[in-house]
Design an enzyme around this catalytic site. Structure first.
Site, PDB file in Angstrom:
ATOM      1  N   SER A 210       0.846  -1.191   0.000  1.00 49.05           N
ATOM      2  CA  SER A 210       0.000   0.000   0.000  1.00 49.05           C
ATOM      3  C   SER A 210       0.881   1.241   0.000  1.00 49.05           C
ATOM      4  O   SER A 210       2.066   1.176   0.363  1.00 49.05           O
ATOM      5  CB  SER A 210      -0.889  -0.007   1.254  1.00 49.05           C
ATOM      6  N   TYR A 223      -2.389  -0.638  10.361  1.00 48.44           N
ATOM      7  CA  TYR A 223      -2.472  -1.106   8.976  1.00 48.44           C
ATOM      8  C   TYR A 223      -1.198  -0.746   8.219  1.00 48.44           C
ATOM      9  O   TYR A 223      -0.606  -1.582   7.529  1.00 48.44           O
ATOM     10  CB  TYR A 223      -3.690  -0.478   8.303  1.00 48.44           C
TER      11      TYR A 223
END
Length: 389
Positions: A210, A223
């Site tokens: 990501s 995350y």
């Protein structure tokens, strides 16, 4: 000689020298630099060398590509919705044989793919947090390969992941552990189980990370930490596996939260956070917690899994599969992400942090707003949140 003639002459000389330099490569640039210094044409020489260098980098970056075929197996985790649901379809359309892992073979995504593709996509039940489920999936792949000896495990795509949005102090141990178990340990567990096959077939490992792996954002601290850890793990794994002919790379797919189910459990997660608050936290966060989560409430999953509508995403994904000599990182990003994430890297910390706040556009914490009671939040329903949006 007039101004126009001089301009045309200079242009011709530049084009001629560029043609010579690009054609001759590095040696051409060395000769050009020597000539420029001797003739005192430093500006023109540096311009030509800069353009030539960029051209050579571009040409060398155009990697030779492999042709897909049905005898090459691509195994993808987390295909119930979002990215996995989308790239599983795209990979089979490219010509690969796809093994798609679903948390449940009765999920909406599993049924939708079955309806569209039938047996063209091999569906396997796969919970990467469960060792027995991983072993069963690996056994299925091994059995298929034993029955089809001319097939090979070409690539695995570590896509399965979960994301909980909320400030770190708000997250319960369960919500933290869930992200670690799926994003990190699950990816480790699945890849580890397939390492012998990857070595045998000289496959490749593609791990979805990501933009948060490059710049962890507020509200996504855990995350982002898991995605950054996957990047670090991939760096080490790449060197370890290279000597066995296994290629390891990471894929940053960009943002598509409104076309995925990654925030599907957010409302329940918010309730879990709220229920775990101490009286002091209820008093301190109060209205800020409410406004924060009302702001996020518009990120709702589609009623049924949809294929992501982003042609650039698929172009980048194709390169992760087809480049014969893959890059370390493949990235899909729009101009806004490219601008902000570039600025995050080059800015001093104080400016970087200000830019992060501008990028996120989250509700502002205002101490004076904390006048609501715990009961006020308890009375908020999903309808209230939707109405406020």
């Amino acid at each position: 000689m007039g101004a126009l003639s001089k301009l045309l002459l200079v242009t011709f000389e530049l084009v001629n020298e560029l043609y010579t330099a690009v054609g001759a490569g590095v040696l051409g640039m060395v000769v050009l630099a020597k000539h420029g210094l001797e003739s005192h044409c430093a500006v023109k020489t540096l311009t030509v060398i800069a353009i030539t260098t960029a051209s050579l980098v571009y040409i060398m970056g155009e990697s030779e590509q492999i042709k897909p075929n049905k005898k090459k197996i691509v195994c993808i985790t987390g295909c119930d919705s979002g990215l996995g649901f989308s790239i599983a379809q795209h990979a089979v359309d490219m010509g690969f044989t796809v093994f798609a892992g679903f948390l449940s073979l009765e999920s909406k995504g599993s049924k939708e793919i079955r309806k569209i593709y039938g047996s063209k996509i091999v569906q396997i039940q796969l919970d990467i947090t469960n060792l027995c489920s991983v072993c069963a999936a690996v056994k299925t792949i091994k059995h298929f390969l034993s029955q089809n000896i001319d097939y090979s495990l070409y690539a695995i795509v570590n896509n399965a992941g979960v994301m909980v949005f909320g400030e770190f102090e708000w997250l319960t141990d369960k919500l933290i552990q869930q992200q670690l178990d799926v994003n990190l340990m699950g990816t480790f567990r699945f890849t580890n189980a397939l390492c012998p096959l990857l070595r045998q077939h000289k496959g490749r490992v593609i791990t979805v990370t990501s933009h948060c792996s490059e710049a962890t954002l507020p509200g996504l601290a855990v995350y982002g930490a898991t995605k950054a850890a996957l990047t670090a793990w991939s760096d080490g794994l790449r060197v370890e596996m290279a000597k066995y002919g296994v290629q390891v790379l990471t894929f940053i797919p960009g943002s598509f939260t409104l076309q995925s189910n990654i925030m599907g459990s957010q409302l329940q997660n918010v309730q879990d956070m709220h229920d775990s608050f101490t009286p002091e936290q209820h008093s301190f966060y109060s209205d800020y917690f409410k406004r924060y989560n009302i702001y996020l409430s518009h990120i709702t999953p589609p009623p049924k899994p949809v294929k992501i509508d982003d042609p650039d995403l698929y172009k980048v994904f194709e390169r992760t599969l087809l480049d014969k000599y893959p890059q370390t990182v493949y990235k899909n990003e729009n101009w806004r992400y490219k601008f902000y994430h570039t600025m995050f890297k080059i800015s001093p910390v104080w400016l970087r942090d200000w830019l992060v706040v501008q990028f996120m556009q989250m509700p502002e914490y205002i101490p004076e707003d904390n006048g609501e009671t715990d009961e006020d939040f308890a009375n908020i329903s999903t309808d209230d949140i939707d109405a406020d949006m």
